[in-house]
Design a protein around this motif. Structure first.
Motif, short mmCIF file in Angstrom:
data_model
loop_
_atom_site.label_atom_id
_atom_site.label_comp_id
_atom_site.label_asym_id
_atom_site.label_seq_id
_atom_site.Cartn_x
_atom_site.Cartn_y
_atom_site.Cartn_z
N LYS A 104 0.82 -1.22 0.00
CA LYS A 104 0.00 0.00 0.00
C LYS A 104 0.85 1.26 0.00
CE LYS A 104 -4.14 -1.61 -0.07
NZ LYS A 104 -4.90 -1.46 -1.28
N ASN A 105 2.03 1.19 0.62
CA ASN A 105 2.93 2.34 0.65
C ASN A 105 4.37 1.85 0.75
OD1 ASN A 105 3.58 2.02 3.51
ND2 ASN A 105 1.49 2.75 3.85
N ALA A 111 9.89 -1.82 5.50
CA ALA A 111 9.93 -2.58 6.75
C ALA A 111 10.20 -4.06 6.49
CB ALA A 111 8.61 -2.42 7.50
N ILE A 112 9.85 -4.56 5.29
CA ILE A 112 9.96 -5.98 4.99
C ILE A 112 11.19 -6.31 4.14
CG2 ILE A 112 8.82 -7.88 3.76
CD1 ILE A 112 6.15 -6.49 4.53
N LEU A 113 11.50 -5.46 3.19
CA LEU A 113 12.56 -5.77 2.23
C LEU A 113 13.95 -5.52 2.80
CD1 LEU A 113 10.93 -4.17 -0.92
CD2 LEU A 113 11.02 -6.59 -0.33
N LYS A 128 13.25 3.62 -10.03
CA LYS A 128 14.17 2.86 -9.18
C LYS A 128 14.17 3.48 -7.79
CE LYS A 128 17.38 3.69 -12.18
NZ LYS A 128 18.67 3.84 -12.86
N THR A 129 14.37 2.64 -6.78
CA THR A 129 14.53 3.14 -5.43
C THR A 129 15.55 2.29 -4.69
OG1 THR A 129 13.37 3.87 -3.43
CG2 THR A 129 12.66 1.78 -4.40
N ILE A 130 16.17 2.89 -3.70
CA ILE A 130 17.13 2.19 -2.87
C ILE A 130 16.50 2.02 -1.49
CG2 ILE A 130 19.39 2.27 -1.76
CD1 ILE A 130 20.35 3.96 -4.10
N MET A 131 16.39 0.79 -1.04
CA MET A 131 15.90 0.53 0.32
C MET A 131 17.11 0.52 1.23
SD MET A 131 12.65 0.11 0.04
CE MET A 131 11.40 -0.30 -1.16
#
Length: 132
Positions: A104-105, A111-113, A128-131
């Motif tokens: 959803k966000n 929090a999971i990845l 693209k995004t960096i976690m």
């Protein structure tokens, strides 16, 4: 001597044009790790009330200057930009293209990845995004 100066000036103009062609993309990296890449050609950037406003082909992306970590030109981009802000689910893919899940966000996804680079699809747009 005039020929030499004219020749140097001409070579300088040609080299500037070649350098500009080597970096066809403009990349924005935000403090939360989000990376947005857009084509540099045809993009208009303005600043208003502490915001950077990038416009391209009638689409607009607004980033608060306090959220902007860096902005730079890049030679390649495998992913198109994200310009929309409407509500929809985030579909997350690994950099290899494997679907990880739907969230959803981005806070739920973060929090999971695990840490790394991911491809995010939202409202038909991809970025693209960096976690971290």
């Amino acid at each position: 001597m005039k020929r030499f100066v004219l020749f140097v000036a001409l070579m300088a103009m040609v080299s500037v044009r070649v350098m500009a062609d080597e970096y066809p993309y403009l990349t924005f990296e935000q403090t939360d790790g989000t990376i947005t890449t857009i084509a540099a050609t045809g993009t208009t950037i303005t600043f208003n009330n502490g915001n950077l406003i990038a416009s391209q082909d009638g689409e607009t992306k607004t980033i608060a200057l306090t959220d902007l970590n860096k902005m730079y030109f890049s030679a390649t981009s495998a992913v198109r930009n994200m310009f929309t802000e409407e509500e929809s689910d985030y579909v997350i893919y690994s950099i290899e293209g494997c679907k990880i899940g739907t969230y959803k966000n981005l806070s739920d996804a973060q929090a999971i990845l695990s840490h790394g680079i991911y491809v995010v699809k939202k409202s038909g747009n991809t970025y693209k995004t960096i976690m971290k």
